[in-house]
Design an enzyme around this catalytic site. Sequence first.
Site, PDB file in Angstrom:
ATOM      1  N   ARG A 230       0.851  -1.202   0.000  1.00  0.00           N
ATOM      2  CA  ARG A 230       0.000   0.000   0.000  1.00  0.00           C
ATOM      3  C   ARG A 230       0.877   1.239   0.000  1.00  0.00           C
ATOM      4  O   ARG A 230       1.967   1.239   0.601  1.00  0.00           O
ATOM      5  CB  ARG A 230      -0.883   0.052   1.247  1.00  0.00           C
ATOM      6  CG  ARG A 230      -2.151  -0.756   1.155  1.00  0.00           C
ATOM      7  CD  ARG A 230      -3.159  -0.188   0.150  1.00  0.00           C
ATOM      8  NE  ARG A 230      -4.362  -0.972   0.143  1.00  0.00           N
ATOM      9  CZ  ARG A 230      -4.610  -1.999  -0.691  1.00  0.00           C
ATOM     10  NH1 ARG A 230      -3.732  -2.340  -1.608  1.00  0.00           N
ATOM     11  NH2 ARG A 230      -5.746  -2.651  -0.624  1.00  0.00           N
ATOM     12  N   HIS A 278      -1.102   1.016  -9.616  1.00  0.00           N
ATOM     13  CA  HIS A 278      -1.845   0.086  -8.737  1.00  0.00           C
ATOM     14  C   HIS A 278      -2.532  -1.010  -9.575  1.00  0.00           C
ATOM     15  O   HIS A 278      -3.758  -1.165  -9.531  1.00  0.00           O
ATOM     16  CB  HIS A 278      -2.882   0.851  -7.882  1.00  0.00           C
ATOM     17  CG  HIS A 278      -3.314   0.074  -6.671  1.00  0.00           C
ATOM     18  ND1 HIS A 278      -3.625   0.653  -5.466  1.00  0.00           N
ATOM     19  CD2 HIS A 278      -3.504  -1.263  -6.479  1.00  0.00           C
ATOM     20  CE1 HIS A 278      -3.988  -0.280  -4.601  1.00  0.00           C
ATOM     21  NE2 HIS A 278      -3.910  -1.455  -5.196  1.00  0.00           N
TER      22      HIS A 278
HETATM   23  P1  NAP Z   1      -2.234 -11.397   4.405  1.00  0.00           P
HETATM   24  O1  NAP Z   1      -2.410 -12.793   3.926  1.00  0.00           O
HETATM   25  O2  NAP Z   1      -3.112 -10.883   5.479  1.00  0.00           O
HETATM   26  O3  NAP Z   1      -0.707 -11.248   4.832  1.00  0.00           O
HETATM   27  C1  NAP Z   1      -0.211 -10.133   5.478  1.00  0.00           C
HETATM   28  C2  NAP Z   1       1.204 -10.424   5.960  1.00  0.00           C
HETATM   29  O4  NAP Z   1       1.732  -9.231   6.561  1.00  0.00           O
HETATM   30  C3  NAP Z   1       1.232 -11.517   7.040  1.00  0.00           C
HETATM   31  O5  NAP Z   1       2.364 -12.336   6.860  1.00  0.00           O
HETATM   32  C4  NAP Z   1       1.360 -10.716   8.321  1.00  0.00           C
HETATM   33  O6  NAP Z   1       1.995 -11.402   9.380  1.00  0.00           O
HETATM   34  C5  NAP Z   1       2.220  -9.562   7.853  1.00  0.00           C
HETATM   35  N1  NAP Z   1       2.084  -8.417   8.753  1.00  0.00           N
HETATM   36  C6  NAP Z   1       0.982  -7.679   9.024  1.00  0.00           C
HETATM   37  N2  NAP Z   1       1.270  -6.731   9.938  1.00  0.00           N
HETATM   38  C7  NAP Z   1       2.567  -6.895  10.255  1.00  0.00           C
HETATM   39  C8  NAP Z   1       3.433  -6.238  11.157  1.00  0.00           C
HETATM   40  N3  NAP Z   1       3.033  -5.231  11.929  1.00  0.00           N
HETATM   41  N4  NAP Z   1       4.720  -6.659  11.232  1.00  0.00           N
HETATM   42  C9  NAP Z   1       5.140  -7.703  10.467  1.00  0.00           C
HETATM   43  N5  NAP Z   1       4.371  -8.372   9.578  1.00  0.00           N
HETATM   44  C10 NAP Z   1       3.089  -7.963   9.499  1.00  0.00           C
HETATM   45  O7  NAP Z   1      -2.370 -10.382   3.187  1.00  0.00           O
HETATM   46  P2  NAP Z   1      -2.113 -10.670   1.630  1.00  0.00           P
HETATM   47  O8  NAP Z   1      -3.267 -11.322   1.010  1.00  0.00           O
HETATM   48  O9  NAP Z   1      -0.789 -11.306   1.480  1.00  0.00           O
HETATM   49  O10 NAP Z   1      -2.067  -9.160   1.071  1.00  0.00           O
HETATM   50  C11 NAP Z   1      -1.113  -8.231   1.540  1.00  0.00           C
HETATM   51  C12 NAP Z   1      -1.429  -6.839   1.041  1.00  0.00           C
HETATM   52  O11 NAP Z   1      -1.145  -6.728  -0.350  1.00  0.00           O
HETATM   53  C13 NAP Z   1      -2.888  -6.408   1.121  1.00  0.00           C
HETATM   54  O12 NAP Z   1      -3.260  -6.034   2.417  1.00  0.00           O
HETATM   55  C14 NAP Z   1      -2.931  -5.246   0.152  1.00  0.00           C
HETATM   56  O13 NAP Z   1      -2.617  -4.033   0.834  1.00  0.00           O
HETATM   57  C15 NAP Z   1      -1.811  -5.570  -0.839  1.00  0.00           C
HETATM   58  N6  NAP Z   1      -2.323  -5.827  -2.198  1.00  0.00           N
HETATM   59  C16 NAP Z   1      -1.951  -4.993  -3.202  1.00  0.00           C
HETATM   60  C17 NAP Z   1      -2.380  -5.248  -4.493  1.00  0.00           C
HETATM   61  C18 NAP Z   1      -1.936  -4.407  -5.645  1.00  0.00           C
HETATM   62  O14 NAP Z   1      -2.481  -4.549  -6.750  1.00  0.00           O
HETATM   63  N7  NAP Z   1      -0.941  -3.552  -5.470  1.00  0.00           N
HETATM   64  C19 NAP Z   1      -3.225  -6.347  -4.752  1.00  0.00           C
HETATM   65  C20 NAP Z   1      -3.578  -7.170  -3.701  1.00  0.00           C
HETATM   66  C21 NAP Z   1      -3.123  -6.901  -2.406  1.00  0.00           C
HETATM   67  P3  NAP Z   1       1.357 -12.728  10.013  1.00  0.00           P
HETATM   68  O15 NAP Z   1       1.545 -13.796   8.948  1.00  0.00           O
HETATM   69  O16 NAP Z   1       2.164 -12.987  11.215  1.00  0.00           O
HETATM   70  O17 NAP Z   1      -0.089 -12.435  10.272  1.00  0.00           O
HETATM   71  C1  GLV Z   2      -5.565  -4.417  -4.174  1.00  0.00           C
HETATM   72  O1  GLV Z   2      -4.937  -3.453  -3.931  1.00  0.00           O
HETATM   73  C2  GLV Z   2      -6.056  -5.341  -3.192  1.00  0.00           C
HETATM   74  O2  GLV Z   2      -5.989  -5.056  -1.989  1.00  0.00           O
HETATM   75  O3  GLV Z   2      -6.535  -6.429  -3.608  1.00  0.00           O
END
Ligand code: NAP
Ligand code: GLV
Length: 315
Positions: A230, A278
């Site tokens: 983000r 994005h």
């Molecule tokens: P997720 O499965 O919830 O994974 C989040 C990871 O971040 C987990 O490993 C979590 O740790 C870690 N985390 C959270 N807070 C933390 C902290 N304070 N210190 C250290 N590690 C921390 O989420 P995801 O599905 O992988 O998605 C991640 C993010 O990608 C989304 O929230 C979104 O913002 C972004 N995204 C962007 C796009 C784009 O097009 N640019 C698309 C999709 C998603 P734990 O494993 O210990 O819980």
């Molecule tokens: C995109 O930014 C998502 O959070 O899926």
Amino acid sequence: MSHTKPTILFASTTFSEAPWIARIKSCAPERVVVTKPDPSVEYALMWKHEHGSLKNLNQLKVIFSLGAGVDHILDDPDLPNVTIVRAVSPDLTARMSEYVVWQVLDHHRKGRHFRALQQASDWQNSDYQPAASAIKVGVLGLGELGQDSAFKLNALGFDVSGWSRSPKQIPSIDCHHGKDGLDTFLSQVDILVCLLPHTEETTGILNQVLFSKLKTSGPLGAPILINAGRGALQVETDILTALDQNVLGAASLDVFEQEPLAAHSPLWAHPKVTVTPHVAADSDPDALIGKIIEQMIAFENGEQLQNLIDLNLGY
Ligand code: NAP
Ligand code: GLV
């Protein structure tokens, strides 16, 4: 007894309605779908909805985020106290890993350098190309997206580490966790990939102090930043300073403090920055809606919803 199915609200200020509504109707033809808040709404499917618009939806039971992140929902000061489910899908995950692998390889194989040489019709092939195994890629966030990117980078031969909030053991990935584990993790990283969610704890984490802790002796000359998590995680003035001082060698940014990125932002034309708007992992209605409808049916049958948000953690 009435057999009317709960009304579904589709609410987004940025997604084009038509393909989403068409997909909902094809997966659940018996359900009523509205695009404006209505007192009968029980489920809301949302991506960047209008804040305050859910305030009087007294029948609302579940919010489904149409993306993996939920900061766009939790930011609403008038959010009702209901269950929130986020998007987790092999399609979304694969798209993000494509983006990450694309950017890591471009930095590893000196894409900007060779594009500039081509522009100048300049044949120079004496540059040393390090092996993937000589590059440590560190992934901030080892969740759905971070783990898949880590595996795919590892399969290409990169030496991969990761950092998460809670401890993990993942085959072939050097795992670190928590505030105490961050500095050791950073000190070994040549290419830093950020796939963290935006929460109170992660806001502004990509700043000058963090950049100064990255490895400086790697084969790429200076550490690289790739952020597709983000925009609120990054301090853009610090990125620009770090690039200008060679604390960072280059940056690939898919997300920004303000989106759309302002036309006057120096990031657009910076020679060391790759900007994408994005688009790292787009949400595809064909991939997401079927699963959301399945979850609604399971919920109506008294089963547990999957991919729930922990409101205390904010992700
Ligand atoms: P997720 O499965 O919830 O994974 C989040 C990871 O971040 C987990 O490993 C979590 O740790 C870690 N985390 C959270 N807070 C933390 C902290 N304070 N210190 C250290 N590690 C921390 O989420 P995801 O599905 O992988 O998605 C991640 C993010 O990608 C989304 O929230 C979104 O913002 C972004 N995204 C962007 C796009 C784009 O097009 N640019 C698309 C999709 C998603 P734990 O494993 O210990 O819980
Ligand atoms: C995109 O930014 C998502 O959070 O899926």
